[in-house]
Design a protein around this motif. Structure first.
Motif: not given
Length: 231
Positions: A22-44
């Motif tokens: 895409s001509p609009y694609g950003a150079k860098d994209v942050l993948l933000l992990a949404v962690t509603k109801n996700v425990d700390a071990e899976r986040m780690k």
């Protein structure tokens, strides 16, 4: 390879492909992990697979997990923020995605001043005008920004939207396009104290379309961690 690592690798590959096509694609994209109801071990586990930032909808979830996660992780508040909850997360989050009123801006500014920091925020825009979603209308976004941009402990850093949930992701492309065009319009105004560094849009069902339209933060939960467990 774990399911979480496999999912993250796949998503990162798909983000890269969307950027490149895409001509609009950003150079860098942050993948933000949404962690509603996700425990700390899976986040780690997600951190070991390359995730550096977590997004939470609820203040109490950040409070509960904050000390369980390595300090190098950054936290983003992506859900609706009530004024009386700002004080609990003001020194914990790197970015608030859901600024939607002058009153909330003033509260964030006050609480940030108390802890001697400048808080980056995104203005949440309800592009699709859904009654069930928070956020200002596209027409309200610029007046809101103009009214709060002088607050010294607030840094307006971009825009956020939540697209409608539809059966085909392509149907939400106009929503993402409109937010990008609004971002461009605000950039051209060169408002002092305002930057449009971030365009936070796209979730598990539509992030590739969002990246094609210029998103540089995508918020993905079930795509990484699997279907959400009930509260």
């Amino acid at each position: 390879m774990s399911q979480i690592r496999t999912a993250i690798n796949r998503i990162q590959d798909e983000i890269k492909s969307a950027q490149e096509r895409s001509p609009y694609g950003a150079k860098d994209v942050l993948l933000l992990a949404v962690t509603k109801n996700v425990d700390a071990e899976r986040m780690k586990e997600a951190m070991t697979a390359g995730i550096s930032a977590f997004g939470e909808n609820r203040v109490q979830e950040i409070e509960k997990k904050y000390d369980q996660i390595p300090t190098e992780a950054s936290w983003h508040l992506i859900g609706h923020l009530q004024k009386n909850k700002v004080k609990y997360i003001i020194n914990k989050v790197a970015l608030i995605h859901s600024l939607d009123s002058t009153a909330l801006a003033e509260e964030i500014n006050k609480r940030a001043q108390q802890v001697n920091l400048v808080m980056p925020v995104l203005v949440q825009v309800n592009v699709a005008d859904e009654e069930t979603k928070f956020g200002v209308t596209p027409d309200e976004a610029i007046p809101l920004i103009q009214g709060i941009r002088a607050l010294p402990h607030l840094k307006i850093s971009g825009l956020m939207t939540i697209a409608p949930l539809v059966d085909e992701a392509e149907k939400v492309r106009p929503v993402f396009r409109q937010l990008r065009e609004l971002r461009d319009q605000i950039q051209e105004m060169n408002l002092p104290g305002v930057s449009m560094d971030y365009l936070s849009m796209g979730m598990t069902n539509d992030y590739q379309i969002a990246v094609e339209e210029g998103a540089n933060i995508v918020r993905i939960g079930s795509g990484i961690f699997g279907a959400r467990l009930p509260n």
